[in-house]
Design a protein around this motif. Structure first.
Motif, PDB file in Angstrom:
ATOM      1  N   LYS A 250       0.834  -1.203   0.000  1.00 49.35           N
ATOM      2  CA  LYS A 250       0.000   0.000   0.000  1.00 49.35           C
ATOM      3  C   LYS A 250       0.866   1.249   0.000  1.00 49.35           C
ATOM      4  O   LYS A 250       0.619   2.201  -0.752  1.00 49.35           O
ATOM      5  N   ASP A 251       1.892   1.245   0.844  1.00 42.67           N
ATOM      6  CA  ASP A 251       2.831   2.368   0.911  1.00 42.67           C
ATOM      7  C   ASP A 251       3.494   2.599  -0.447  1.00 42.67           C
ATOM      8  O   ASP A 251       3.611   3.729  -0.924  1.00 42.67           O
ATOM      9  N   LEU A 252       3.882   1.508  -1.099  1.00 41.08           N
ATOM     10  CA  LEU A 252       4.557   1.588  -2.398  1.00 41.08           C
ATOM     11  C   LEU A 252       3.626   2.132  -3.475  1.00 41.08           C
ATOM     12  O   LEU A 252       3.989   3.075  -4.194  1.00 41.08           O
ATOM     13  N   TYR A 253       2.438   1.558  -3.591  1.00 40.07           N
ATOM     14  CA  TYR A 253       1.519   1.952  -4.657  1.00 40.07           C
ATOM     15  C   TYR A 253       1.157   3.432  -4.569  1.00 40.07           C
ATOM     16  O   TYR A 253       1.206   4.161  -5.568  1.00 40.07           O
ATOM     17  N   ILE A 254       0.787   3.881  -3.372  1.00 40.93           N
ATOM     18  CA  ILE A 254       0.387   5.277  -3.197  1.00 40.93           C
ATOM     19  C   ILE A 254       1.544   6.220  -3.511  1.00 40.93           C
ATOM     20  O   ILE A 254       1.401   7.208  -4.233  1.00 40.93           O
ATOM     21  N   SER A 255       2.718   5.905  -2.977  1.00 43.15           N
ATOM     22  CA  SER A 255       3.878   6.780  -3.130  1.00 43.15           C
ATOM     23  C   SER A 255       4.322   6.901  -4.583  1.00 43.15           C
ATOM     24  O   SER A 255       4.569   8.011  -5.084  1.00 43.15           O
ATOM     25  N   ILE A 256       4.441   5.773  -5.275  1.00 42.98           N
ATOM     26  CA  ILE A 256       4.946   5.793  -6.653  1.00 42.98           C
ATOM     27  C   ILE A 256       3.946   6.451  -7.595  1.00 42.98           C
ATOM     28  O   ILE A 256       4.329   7.219  -8.492  1.00 42.98           O
ATOM     29  N   ILE A 257       2.648   6.172  -7.411  1.00 44.32           N
ATOM     30  CA  ILE A 257       1.638   6.795  -8.275  1.00 44.32           C
ATOM     31  C   ILE A 257       1.634   8.307  -8.093  1.00 44.32           C
ATOM     32  O   ILE A 257       1.592   9.071  -9.074  1.00 44.32           O
ATOM     33  N   LEU A 258       1.689   8.771  -6.842  1.00 46.13           N
ATOM     34  CA  LEU A 258       1.728  10.217  -6.597  1.00 46.13           C
ATOM     35  C   LEU A 258       3.000  10.838  -7.179  1.00 46.13           C
ATOM     36  O   LEU A 258       2.961  11.914  -7.777  1.00 46.13           O
ATOM     37  N   GLY A 259       4.130  10.155  -6.997  1.00 40.48           N
ATOM     38  CA  GLY A 259       5.376  10.651  -7.577  1.00 40.48           C
ATOM     39  C   GLY A 259       5.310  10.713  -9.094  1.00 40.48           C
ATOM     40  O   GLY A 259       5.785  11.668  -9.719  1.00 40.48           O
ATOM     41  N   GLY A 260       4.682   9.696  -9.700  1.00 40.26           N
ATOM     42  CA  GLY A 260       4.528   9.692 -11.149  1.00 40.26           C
ATOM     43  C   GLY A 260       3.638  10.804 -11.651  1.00 40.26           C
ATOM     44  O   GLY A 260       3.907  11.411 -12.691  1.00 40.26           O
ATOM     45  N   LEU A 261       2.580  11.110 -10.892  1.00 42.08           N
ATOM     46  CA  LEU A 261       1.696  12.213 -11.263  1.00 42.08           C
ATOM     47  C   LEU A 261       2.444  13.543 -11.254  1.00 42.08           C
ATOM     48  O   LEU A 261       2.189  14.417 -12.093  1.00 42.08           O
ATOM     49  N   VAL A 262       3.371  13.695 -10.307  1.00 44.23           N
ATOM     50  CA  VAL A 262       4.174  14.917 -10.260  1.00 44.23           C
ATOM     51  C   VAL A 262       5.039  15.016 -11.523  1.00 44.23           C
ATOM     52  O   VAL A 262       5.138  16.085 -12.146  1.00 44.23           O
ATOM     53  N   SER A 263       5.663  13.906 -11.923  1.00 44.04           N
ATOM     54  CA  SER A 263       6.487  13.905 -13.134  1.00 44.04           C
ATOM     55  C   SER A 263       5.650  14.251 -14.362  1.00 44.04           C
ATOM     56  O   SER A 263       6.087  15.013 -15.240  1.00 44.04           O
ATOM     57  N   ILE A 264       4.452  13.683 -14.442  1.00 43.04           N
ATOM     58  CA  ILE A 264       3.555  13.994 -15.557  1.00 43.04           C
ATOM     59  C   ILE A 264       3.196  15.473 -15.546  1.00 43.04           C
ATOM     60  O   ILE A 264       3.156  16.139 -16.596  1.00 43.04           O
ATOM     61  N   ALA A 265       2.955  16.012 -14.338  1.00 40.81           N
ATOM     62  CA  ALA A 265       2.614  17.434 -14.220  1.00 40.81           C
ATOM     63  C   ALA A 265       3.749  18.319 -14.711  1.00 40.81           C
ATOM     64  O   ALA A 265       3.508  19.365 -15.330  1.00 40.81           O
ATOM     65  N   ILE A 266       4.985  17.912 -14.438  1.00 40.63           N
ATOM     66  CA  ILE A 266       6.135  18.706 -14.895  1.00 40.63           C
ATOM     67  C   ILE A 266       6.186  18.744 -16.420  1.00 40.63           C
ATOM     68  O   ILE A 266       6.447  19.791 -17.027  1.00 40.63           O
ATOM     69  N   ILE A 267       5.920  17.597 -17.062  1.00 41.40           N
ATOM     70  CA  ILE A 267       5.897  17.559 -18.530  1.00 41.40           C
ATOM     71  C   ILE A 267       4.793  18.457 -19.068  1.00 41.40           C
ATOM     72  O   ILE A 267       4.986  19.199 -20.041  1.00 41.40           O
ATOM     73  N   VAL A 268       3.619  18.392 -18.440  1.00 40.38           N
ATOM     74  CA  VAL A 268       2.489  19.218 -18.868  1.00 40.38           C
ATOM     75  C   VAL A 268       2.827  20.703 -18.739  1.00 40.38           C
ATOM     76  O   VAL A 268       2.536  21.509 -19.624  1.00 40.38           O
ATOM     77  N   CYS A 269       3.450  21.056 -17.597  1.00 31.11           N
ATOM     78  CA  CYS A 269       3.865  22.454 -17.403  1.00 31.11           C
ATOM     79  C   CYS A 269       4.836  22.889 -18.490  1.00 31.11           C
ATOM     80  O   CYS A 269       4.696  23.965 -19.077  1.00 31.11           O
ATOM     81  N   ALA A 270       5.825  22.046 -18.744  1.00 34.51           N
ATOM     82  CA  ALA A 270       6.873  22.400 -19.710  1.00 34.51           C
ATOM     83  C   ALA A 270       6.317  22.517 -21.116  1.00 34.51           C
ATOM     84  O   ALA A 270       6.822  23.290 -21.933  1.00 34.51           O
ATOM     85  N   ALA A 271       5.276  21.733 -21.413  1.00 34.24           N
ATOM     86  CA  ALA A 271       4.681  21.787 -22.749  1.00 34.24           C
ATOM     87  C   ALA A 271       4.090  23.166 -23.049  1.00 34.24           C
ATOM     88  O   ALA A 271       3.911  23.528 -24.217  1.00 34.24           O
ATOM     89  N   ALA A 272       3.802  23.910 -21.982  1.00 30.23           N
ATOM     90  CA  ALA A 272       3.244  25.251 -22.164  1.00 30.23           C
ATOM     91  C   ALA A 272       4.310  26.287 -22.478  1.00 30.23           C
ATOM     92  O   ALA A 272       4.004  27.415 -22.848  1.00 30.23           O
ATOM     93  N   ILE A 273       5.593  25.907 -22.338  1.00 32.95           N
ATOM     94  CA  ILE A 273       6.696  26.826 -22.618  1.00 32.95           C
ATOM     95  C   ILE A 273       6.898  26.920 -24.125  1.00 32.95           C
ATOM     96  O   ILE A 273       7.099  25.909 -24.796  1.00 32.95           O
TER      97      ILE A 273
END
Length: 407
Positions: A231-254
């Protein structure tokens, strides 16, 4: 809330480890250069991380030993055992030295946003003072062995930066259909192979497999806590992955494609923080860099210690000698004139190439009945594991061909 924080385990540390300066840099470059097109590579990386890290956590929790110790104990032939140890040591030491250079370079990017012209000239070489300062700080913290309080503070700063990217991704009002298409419809534009390798390498970090197997047994006690660990692993990695996806989305606006320093990377934060974005990003990059600059050498030391069955703990001379070597190599690579972003990109590509070696050993050991008994891999876990190893092999081979033969 107190119970929640009490149950936070190694999964959170693993997620915090891969959201470092390399992740910020690679995801930003991917977004700027390819928009949403490579989001599928990040989704693949998240799935691969969950699958492999679950194997590592299960191995450490049930056996009470790390990955390197289990591999060594299960090989009977002295020749094969020595070859396996050599491969593991080479992968971890080379990978961590490159990763360490990327970590320190990330910290440099953060400092250079606030303080300019950190270069001095010595014996015909350009030496970056910041890399030496960061290396000395990491050395002091590691040598004293009292880095946990500072590490928690720095991880907090990284989390703040991550939350900022999540909000910024929303504020940029991306085309949701285009984002979903990028996440689930694989496409490979020209010149994107190395970027894909970089995205995989910055998320599925080989040394995290060793680190997770070693840390999980200190947090929980045996198979009865396997559900909590997952449970600790699934929650942590998914949230971390969402942050990485968010960074790509942000950068796409540049709109500007000339990304070469922290000030340029900060453009991804401008919708939220305006002119203050570069200062906020500098703090986050420095925090991510110094935190990982501590973790990577430690992981290498734990691996070497396990391979050679060393005793004495963190303050033994042998243990210290390993992390000192990795730290010094990282400082050297990051201080002699290479561009920080180039170093970070190389570190992620190196990790992507080395990943199949470590994943192969992990997949082999978690299928041993003598090691895990009834908790060895299921058929579905093996299918996922084999697909990941094959995919990383293909990506690694393609990146090597691209680098050396321009194929």
């Amino acid at each position: 809330m107190k119970s929640f924080f009490k149950n936070i385990g190694p999964g959170t540390l693993i997620a915090a480890a891969f959201i470092g300066p390399g992740t910020v840099t690679i995801c930003t470059l991917a977004g700027v250069q390819f928009g949403f097109t490579l989001l599928w590579a990040m989704v693949l990386s998240i799935v691969a991380t969950i699958v492999l890290q679950e194997m590592a956590a299960r191995l450490g929790l049930i056996t009470g030993l790390g990955l390197a110790e289990n591999v060594k104990n299960e090989i009977n032939s002295p020749v094969v055992k020595n070859i396996a140890i050599l491969l593991i040591l080479s992968a971890i030491l080379i990978g961590n030295a490159a990763y360490e250079a990327g970590n320190i370079s990330g910290g440099i990017l953060g400092l250079e946003t606030i303080i300019t012209d950190p270069i001095i000239y010595f014996a015909g070489l350009e030496i970056n003072i910041f890399s030496i300062c960061i290396g000395l700080l990491a050395f002091i913290l590691l040598y004293l062995g009292n880095y946990k309080t500072i590490e928690r503070s720095l991880v907090t700063l990284v989390i703040l930066m991550s939350i900022s990217f999540l909000f910024t991704a929303i504020i940029t009002k991306p085309d949701i259909v285009a984002v979903l298409k990028g996440m689930f419809v694989p496409r490979l534009p020209d010149e994107s192979w190395l970027m894909v390798i970089g995205l995989v390498g910055t998320t599925v970090v080989p040394y995290n497999l060793f680190l997770h197997a070693s840390l999980v047994k200190e947090k929980w006690k045996g198979v009865s806590d396997l559900k909590k660990a997952r449970k600790d692993l699934y929650i942590s990695i998914i949230l971390g992955g969402l942050v990485s996806i968010a960074i790509i989305v942000c950068a796409a606006a540049i709109q500007d494609s000339s990304i070469s320093n922290a000030s340029d990377l900060a453009k991804g934060l401008e919708p939220l923080f305006g002119s203050f974005s570069k200062y906020f990003l500098s703090i986050g990059l420095f925090a991510a860099g110094i935190t990982s600059a501590i973790t990577a050498p430690l992981a290498a030391a734990y691996v070497v210690s396990g391979c050679f069955s060393w005793t004495g703990g963190m303050k033994s001379k042998k243990f210290r000698s390993v992390w000192i070597i990795v730290l010094v190599m990282g400082v050297l690579f990051s201080s002699i004139g290479f561009k920080p972003i180039d170093i970070i990109k190389f570190a992620q590509v190196a990790n992507g190439v080395l990943l199949p070696v470590i994943a192969g050993f992990l997949l082999w050991i978690v299928n041993r009945s003598s090691v895990l008994g009834i908790y060895k891999n299921t058929t579905s876990q093996n299918i996922m594991g084999i697909l990941i190893v094959v995919a990383t092999l293909i990506l690694g081979a393609k990146s090597l061909l691209k680098v050396f033969f321009n194929i």
